[in-house]
Design an enzyme around this catalytic site. Structure first.
Site, short mmCIF file in Angstrom:
data_model
loop_
_atom_site.label_atom_id
_atom_site.label_comp_id
_atom_site.label_asym_id
_atom_site.label_seq_id
_atom_site.Cartn_x
_atom_site.Cartn_y
_atom_site.Cartn_z
N LYS A 240 3.96 -14.53 4.85
CA LYS A 240 4.34 -15.42 3.76
C LYS A 240 5.87 -15.32 3.62
CE LYS A 240 3.47 -18.25 0.43
NZ LYS A 240 2.88 -19.60 0.64
N ASP B 13 -11.70 -9.98 4.81
CA ASP B 13 -12.94 -10.19 4.04
C ASP B 13 -13.42 -11.62 4.25
OD1 ASP B 13 -12.95 -7.60 3.03
OD2 ASP B 13 -13.27 -8.22 0.95
N TYR C 203 0.81 -1.22 0.00
CA TYR C 203 0.00 0.00 0.00
C TYR C 203 0.83 1.27 0.00
CZ TYR C 203 -4.35 -2.56 0.77
OH TYR C 203 -5.43 -3.38 0.63
N ASP D 27 -5.90 -7.25 4.53
CA ASP D 27 -7.04 -6.81 3.72
C ASP D 27 -7.84 -8.02 3.25
OD1 ASP D 27 -8.69 -5.16 2.05
OD2 ASP D 27 -7.47 -5.82 0.34
N ASP E 195 -1.58 -18.53 3.14
CA ASP E 195 -2.41 -19.51 2.41
C ASP E 195 -3.01 -20.53 3.37
OD1 ASP E 195 0.22 -20.35 2.82
OD2 ASP E 195 0.42 -21.38 0.89
C1 IPM Z 1 -10.37 -2.04 3.10
C2 IPM Z 1 -10.55 -1.70 1.66
C3 IPM Z 1 -9.44 -0.76 1.22
C4 IPM Z 1 -8.12 -1.49 1.43
C5 IPM Z 1 -9.56 -0.22 -0.22
C6 IPM Z 1 -10.84 0.56 -0.39
C7 IPM Z 1 -8.36 0.59 -0.65
O1 IPM Z 1 -10.59 -2.86 0.89
O2 IPM Z 1 -10.40 -1.12 3.93
O3 IPM Z 1 -10.19 -3.21 3.43
O4 IPM Z 1 -7.68 -2.26 0.57
O5 IPM Z 1 -7.53 -1.30 2.48
MG MG Z 2 -10.59 -4.64 2.05
#
Ligand code: IPM
Ligand code: MG
Length: 356
Positions: free
Chosen positions: A189, A249, A137, A245, A221
């Site tokens: 990793k 999710d 990032y 990130d 992984d």
């Molecule tokens: C998150 C989002 C962001 C990230 C995006 C919107 C840049 O996916 O906050 O997890 O990747 O950090």
């Molecule tokens: Mg995200």
């Protein structure tokens, strides 16, 4: 009476509508628990950019820096180039306010929300500490011979001793405070991304200062695999930005979907930012059908950060009660309108406090 100044950015897509419900819950909680929140709302996001060419002007940014917290709905919109608003708003806050911890709890409130067979709230209760200012990032990137068949694209992954150590230390401290499994798992990793050896070494060093905390390690992984097979193995997990990130999710799905998962972007002791994990879902915008639960849980995290622990817990308890009693029929199921969910949570908080 305690008073808190906060900045609110509703943002794009469903951001403003879930923020509206979350703020109603915030106001109800404030009056029940006796504190005051002064809000400054900012119009930033894609619509504002398309109208004014302005993303996050420095004058507003310096105001925001003076607040106790920032509340963000969601950003992202296909009408503008990928990353423009994301980097102009969320990444700007993360980097320029040095919000070095991305705190992402993964907690199952009711078994019915979990897509995994036979997993219960006892099995899914973990917190991810995602390092929030480095990795790919913040690494520089570039293209040479752009558009030609021998084009080269690079982006570096950056880890500093400072960045790695403060994330790891935060994780150990949290494992101690949570007092659950008292365990920290390092997820990396390092076998392939050799620069992540810095994570291995710093983790081992910091662990020595916390002899009461167990340590564990998983490559990213394998960690994804264990998250699905044995989520009960995790308590606190710490991981570099990009893996964090992705795996959060996955964590959001395990706890019931993007409609429920919230996060805090923290610089402990300084202005910090709270947001639902979900994106702006432009195609659902303006229909009052997006689940505001994640946005409401982001308010709970913000209140916890501000020191209003009872209010923060009351919000979480309200959501749990509504889900377990099946008055709230899942999240993101399309059964309820967003405003209806907001009403239910407000009524539950008011009712629960009236009962004691
Ligand atoms: C998150 C989002 C962001 C990230 C995006 C919107 C840049 O996916 O906050 O997890 O990747 O950090
Ligand atoms: Mg995200």
């Amino acid at each position: 009476m305690a008073e808190y100044d906060i900045a609110v950015i509703g943002g794009d897509g469903i951001g403003p509508e879930v923020t509206r419900e979350a703020l109603r819950v915030l106001d109800a909680t404030a009056s029940v628990f006796g504190f005051k929140v002064r809000r400054t709302e900012y119009p930033f996001g894609t619509d504002h950019y398309l109208k004014t060419q302005e993303i996050f002007p420095e004058s507003a940014f310096s105001e925001v820096k003076q607040k106790r917290a920032i509340y963000l709905g969601a950003i992202g919109d296909p009408r503008v180039p990928v990353g423009l608003i994301e980097y102009g708003i969320i990444a700007k806050c993360r980097f320029e306010l040095d919000l070095y911890i991305n705190l992402r709890p993964v907690k199952l409130y009711d078994s019915s929300l979990c897509p995994l067979k036979d997993k219960t709230p006892e099995d899914v209760d973990m917190v991810f500490i995602r390092e929030n200012t480095e990795d790919a990032y913040s690494g520089s990137h570039g293209f040479t011979h752009k558009g030609q068949h021998h084009e080269v694209a690079v982006q570096t992954m950056v880890y500093t001793r400072l960045g790695v150590e403060r994330a790891i230390r935060y994780a150990f401290q949290l494992a101690r405070e949570r007092n659950k499994k008292r365990q920290v798992t390092l997820i990396d990793k390092a076998n392939a991304v050799r620069a992540q050896d810095i994570w291995t070494r710093v983790f081992a060093e910091v662990a020595k200062e916390y002899p009461d905390i167990k340590t564990d390690h998983a490559y990213i992984d394998a960690a994804c695999m264990w998250m699905v097979k044995n989520p009960e193995w995790f308590d606190v997990a710490v991981t570099p930005n990009l893996f964090g990130d992705i795996i959060t999710d996955l964590g959001a799905m395990v706890q019931g979907g993007m409609g429920i998962a919230a996060s805090g972007n923290l610089h402990p002791g300084k202005v910090s930012l709270f947001e639902p994990i979900h994106g702006s879902a432009p195609k659902h915008a303006g229909q009052d059908k997006a689940s505001p639960v994640a946005a409401i849980m982001a308010v709970s995290m913000m209140l916890d950060y501000l020191g209003e622990k009872r209010a923060a817990n009351a919000i979480e308890e309200a959501v749990i009660t509504l889900l377990r009693s099946k008055r709230l029929k899942g999240v993101g199921t399309g059964v309820h309108r967003g405003t209806e969910v907001g009403n239910m949570v407000v009524a539950e908080i008011q009712g629960a406090t009236a009962r004691v």
